[in-house]
Every structure is written in structure tokens, then in C-alpha cells.
Write a protein that holds these residues in place. Structure first.
Motif, PDB file in Angstrom:
ATOM      1  N   MET A 167      49.450  44.974  56.001  1.00  0.00           N
ATOM      2  CA  MET A 167      49.884  45.400  54.671  1.00  0.00           C
ATOM      3  C   MET A 167      49.817  44.248  53.683  1.00  0.00           C
ATOM      4  N   PHE A 168      50.237  43.078  54.112  1.00  0.00           N
ATOM      5  CA  PHE A 168      50.216  41.919  53.227  1.00  0.00           C
ATOM      6  C   PHE A 168      48.797  41.565  52.813  1.00  0.00           C
ATOM      7  N   LEU A 169      47.900  41.482  53.787  1.00  0.00           N
ATOM      8  CA  LEU A 169      46.520  41.113  53.464  1.00  0.00           C
ATOM      9  C   LEU A 169      45.835  42.187  52.634  1.00  0.00           C
ATOM     10  N   GLY A 170      46.128  43.466  52.938  1.00  0.00           N
ATOM     11  CA  GLY A 170      45.557  44.542  52.135  1.00  0.00           C
ATOM     12  C   GLY A 170      46.044  44.502  50.704  1.00  0.00           C
ATOM     13  N   GLY A 171      47.355  44.264  50.528  1.00  0.00           N
ATOM     14  CA  GLY A 171      47.906  44.164  49.181  1.00  0.00           C
ATOM     15  C   GLY A 171      47.351  42.974  48.430  1.00  0.00           C
ATOM     16  N   LEU A 172      47.194  41.838  49.135  1.00  0.00           N
ATOM     17  CA  LEU A 172      46.652  40.632  48.499  1.00  0.00           C
ATOM     18  C   LEU A 172      45.214  40.873  48.048  1.00  0.00           C
ATOM     19  N   ARG A 173      44.422  41.499  48.896  1.00  0.00           N
ATOM     20  CA  ARG A 173      43.025  41.771  48.542  1.00  0.00           C
ATOM     21  C   ARG A 173      42.942  42.708  47.334  1.00  0.00           C
ATOM     22  N   ALA A 174      43.738  43.783  47.360  1.00  0.00           N
ATOM     23  CA  ALA A 174      43.703  44.734  46.252  1.00  0.00           C
ATOM     24  C   ALA A 174      44.193  44.099  44.960  1.00  0.00           C
ATOM     25  N   THR A 175      45.207  43.249  45.051  1.00  0.00           N
ATOM     26  CA  THR A 175      45.734  42.583  43.856  1.00  0.00           C
ATOM     27  C   THR A 175      44.692  41.657  43.246  1.00  0.00           C
ATOM     28  N   VAL A 176      44.097  40.799  44.069  1.00  0.00           N
ATOM     29  CA  VAL A 176      43.115  39.825  43.561  1.00  0.00           C
ATOM     30  C   VAL A 176      41.890  40.530  42.994  1.00  0.00           C
ATOM     31  N   LEU A 177      41.337  41.466  43.752  1.00  0.00           N
ATOM     32  CA  LEU A 177      40.127  42.148  43.293  1.00  0.00           C
ATOM     33  C   LEU A 177      40.428  43.098  42.133  1.00  0.00           C
ATOM     34  N   GLY A 178      41.611  43.677  42.125  1.00  0.00           N
ATOM     35  CA  GLY A 178      41.977  44.572  41.023  1.00  0.00           C
ATOM     36  C   GLY A 178      42.061  43.832  39.702  1.00  0.00           C
ATOM     37  N   TYR A 179      42.799  42.724  39.698  1.00  0.00           N
ATOM     38  CA  TYR A 179      42.873  41.944  38.458  1.00  0.00           C
ATOM     39  C   TYR A 179      41.526  41.308  38.129  1.00  0.00           C
ATOM     40  N   GLY A 180      40.764  40.966  39.165  1.00  0.00           N
ATOM     41  CA  GLY A 180      39.413  40.452  38.913  1.00  0.00           C
ATOM     42  C   GLY A 180      38.560  41.482  38.207  1.00  0.00           C
ATOM     43  N   ALA A 181      38.648  42.747  38.641  1.00  0.00           N
ATOM     44  CA  ALA A 181      37.896  43.811  37.979  1.00  0.00           C
ATOM     45  C   ALA A 181      38.377  44.001  36.546  1.00  0.00           C
ATOM     46  N   GLY A 182      39.692  43.866  36.333  1.00  0.00           N
ATOM     47  CA  GLY A 182      40.233  44.000  34.979  1.00  0.00           C
ATOM     48  C   GLY A 182      39.737  42.906  34.053  1.00  0.00           C
ATOM     49  N   VAL A 183      39.752  41.663  34.535  1.00  0.00           N
ATOM     50  CA  VAL A 183      39.264  40.536  33.728  1.00  0.00           C
ATOM     51  C   VAL A 183      37.777  40.704  33.427  1.00  0.00           C
ATOM     52  N   ALA A 184      37.004  41.085  34.441  1.00  0.00           N
ATOM     53  CA  ALA A 184      35.571  41.281  34.240  1.00  0.00           C
ATOM     54  C   ALA A 184      35.296  42.408  33.250  1.00  0.00           C
ATOM     55  N   GLY A 185      36.056  43.504  33.368  1.00  0.00           N
ATOM     56  CA  GLY A 185      35.874  44.610  32.438  1.00  0.00           C
ATOM     57  C   GLY A 185      36.180  44.220  31.011  1.00  0.00           C
ATOM     58  N   ALA A 186      37.273  43.465  30.818  1.00  0.00           N
ATOM     59  CA  ALA A 186      37.637  43.016  29.474  1.00  0.00           C
ATOM     60  C   ALA A 186      36.609  42.030  28.921  1.00  0.00           C
TER      61      ALA A 186
END
Length: 313
Positions: A167-186
Motif C-alpha cells: 500500500m505504501f509503495l503503491g500510494g507513493l508511486r501514484a502520488t509522484v506520478l500523479g503530481y508529475g502528470a499535473g505539472v506536465a499538463g500545466a
């Protein structure tokens, strides 16, 4: 909670004995040979929410999930004296009880790194970025409501409290890649909007009297993020999901990520660094608040269970 158990015949007696021996369980029903695939017996019961985690843990120790099925359903209305007695006997209050297996499923569902999640993160960050550069707090609030970023943070908190590496690693991956996608989109959106002549660098660096708080770190923002983490964890763990909307629009993670993307696109390093610090502080304080809330809830359940054992000793 309504409990449905499918188990092989050799485990049935132990399952029934376990359920009948728990004061928080009522209305136990046994249907021998009712299950076809997987083959076995069907056991039904009503379980007080406060006792559910303990019951499911015991069923897991018996090996039922590995060889059969353990399913839980929330029941809104149950008219039964036996259920009333089970609720009274179970430790704590139903509205405060945490069903850890249920919480794991909810957090795990938000942990999936899907295309939908990444698209929503990108769209939310673009809306937040536009809200900041146009000094429109309504758009900033809308972006925070659209962003699905609390789910992975909840998975991170669950993984820390329950010591679940997956759960920790899954949450960490989703958090990093999610905000990464947000920054890239912006970033991409800012370049396109500048190319179309809709915004320019001046729109980002000029004072924003109503939206500066999005990318200017401050102590009060950290306090709000901590409280939002507490409220989010409590709302998820106790099925009060209506409070999540308030949690989402109370912290500035999404618009801060949007400003990071725009600032990188325009080459404004100071604003990019400031927004990145705001994002890091908010994410960190949300996580601290969520972990603190779950630890308190877990401690409260342990205390209630010990008090119950002393009562019936």
C-alpha cells in the motif's frame, strides 16, 4: 455490517464457533453445501461495525480468504433485538468504528495508476494554474475539488500505520506520478496558452491578491493541510465520505502543482521553487495529519477491546 462467508466444509465448524463466540455478532445462519464455486458452505451473519475488523482478522487467521470468500456489505436498516444487543456489547461507537479491511479496499481503489486518474490530475492542475494567473479564486477552488490526489495520500497513510509495504509503495508511486502528470499538463497548457496569446509571463509574476496563497508557503497553510489530513482520514475510515469534498478544497496541492508547471514553462525559477515548496509542505502535512488520525483511531479501538475483555472476564 452484513457478513457473507464461503468456506470449505472442514472449516465450517470453526467459523461458526468463532462467530457465535463473539458478542458483536448476531443472526448467524449456516447453509451447508450451498456454495458451488468455490465449493463449500455458506455462513451469513450480522456484525456490529465496531467488531468487524476483529472478526475478519480471525477469519483470515483461519485461512478462509485463501480457500473461500469473506465479503462485507454495509446495511442501512436492521430490525433485530439480537443485532441491538450485539451493537451494545461491541466496544466503542458504530459511527467511530474503523473497519480496516474496508479502509484498505477504499484506499487501494484510489491507488490504481489509471489513465483516468492521470488525466484528472492534469486537468485539475491546468484549471488551478489558470485560476492563479487570472487571479480567480473560484477556479482555484474548482481545481482542488476536481483533483483526485487525496486517495494516494490516504493509501500512503494506511501503509505507514498498518505497515503494509504494498500500500505504501503503491500510494507513493501514484502520488509522484500523479503530481508529475499535473505539472506536465500545466506546463504544456501554459505554453499553448502563451502561443495563442491568452496569457504571458507577466500574468504569472504580477501580484495576485486573491490567489498568492496558492504558491506562497506559510505556517497557516501548513496547519490547514494537517487538519485536512485528519479530516480526510476520519471521513474515509468511518464512511463519512461527504466530508471529503471539504478536505479536497481546503488545501492547495493541485493549484500549487499547476503553478510549478507554468513557472517552468515561463522560466520563472523563483515562482517554481516557491510553488514546489508549497506543494511539498501541503503533501507532507496532509500525510502527517492522516497518519495521526489513523493512529489515534487504532489506539482507541485497542483500548475499547481491552475494556470489553475486562468486562466479560
Amino acid at each position: 455490517m452484513h457478513l457473507r462467508v464461503v468456506c470449505p466444509a472442514e472449516l465450517t465448524e470453526r467459523v461458526v464457533t468463532l462467530l457465535r463466540g463473539n458478542t458483536g455478532v448476531a443472526d448467524v445462519v449456516l447453509l451447508r453445501g450451498a456454495a458451488v464455486d468455490p465449493a463449500g458452505d455458506l455462513v451469513l451473519a450480522d456484525v456490529a461495525r465496531e467488531a468487524t475488523s476483529t472478526v475478519v482478522d480471525r477469519l483470515t487467521e483461519l485461512g478462509v480468504p485463501a480457500r473461500g470468500v469473506v465479503a462485507l456489505d454495509q446495511t442501512d436498516t436492521v430490525l433485530s433485538k439480537a443485532v441491538d444487543r450485539a451493537v451494545d456489547a461491541a466496544p466503542g461507537e458504530p459511527t467511530d468504528a474503523v473497519v480496516w479491511q474496508e479502509l484498505r479496499e477504499r484506499a487501494g481503489a484510489e491507488n490504481e495508476l489509471s489513465v483516468t486518474f492521470l488525466v484528472l490530475m492534469a486537468i485539475a492542475c491546468v484549471i488551478g494554474m489558470i485560476g492563479v494567473v487570472t487571479n480567480q479564486p473560484v477556479l482555484v477552488v474548482g481545481a482542488m475539488a476536481v483533483g483526485p490526489d487525496f486517495g494516494p495520500l490516504a493509501a500512503l497513510a494506511y501503509g505507514l500505520v498498518r505497515r503494509s509495504r504494498s500500500m505504501f509503495l503503491g500510494g507513493l508511486r501514484a502520488t509522484v506520478l500523479g503530481y508529475g502528470a499535473g505539472v506536465a499538463g500545466a506546463l504544456v497548457a501554459a505554453l499553448l496558452l502563451r502561443w495563442w496569446g491568452l496569457i504571458d509571463v507577466h500574468d504569472l509574476v504580477k501580484p495576485h491578491s486573491l490567489t498568492d496563497f496558492v504558491y506562497r508557503p506559510g505556517a497557516l497553510g501548513a496547519v490547514v493541510a494537517f487538519l485536512a489530513g485528519v479530516a480526510g482520514a476520519v471521513s474515509l475510515s468511518t464512511s463519512r465520505t461527504g466530508a471529503l469534498v471539504g478536505v479536497l478544497i481546503s488545501v492547495t496541492t493541485i493549484p500549487a502543482a499547476g503553478v510549478v508547471g507554468a513557472a517552468i514553462a515561463f522560466g520563472v525559477g523563483d515562482d517554481a521553487a516557491s510553488a514546489a515548496r508549497q506543494l511539498a509542505v501541503n503533501v507532507g502535512m496532509i500525510l502527517v495529519g492522516a497518519v495521526a488520525a489513523l493512529l489515534v483511531q487504532r489506539g482507541g479501538q485497542v483500548f475499547d477491546q481491552r475494556r470489553l475483555r475486562r468486562r466479560y472476564a
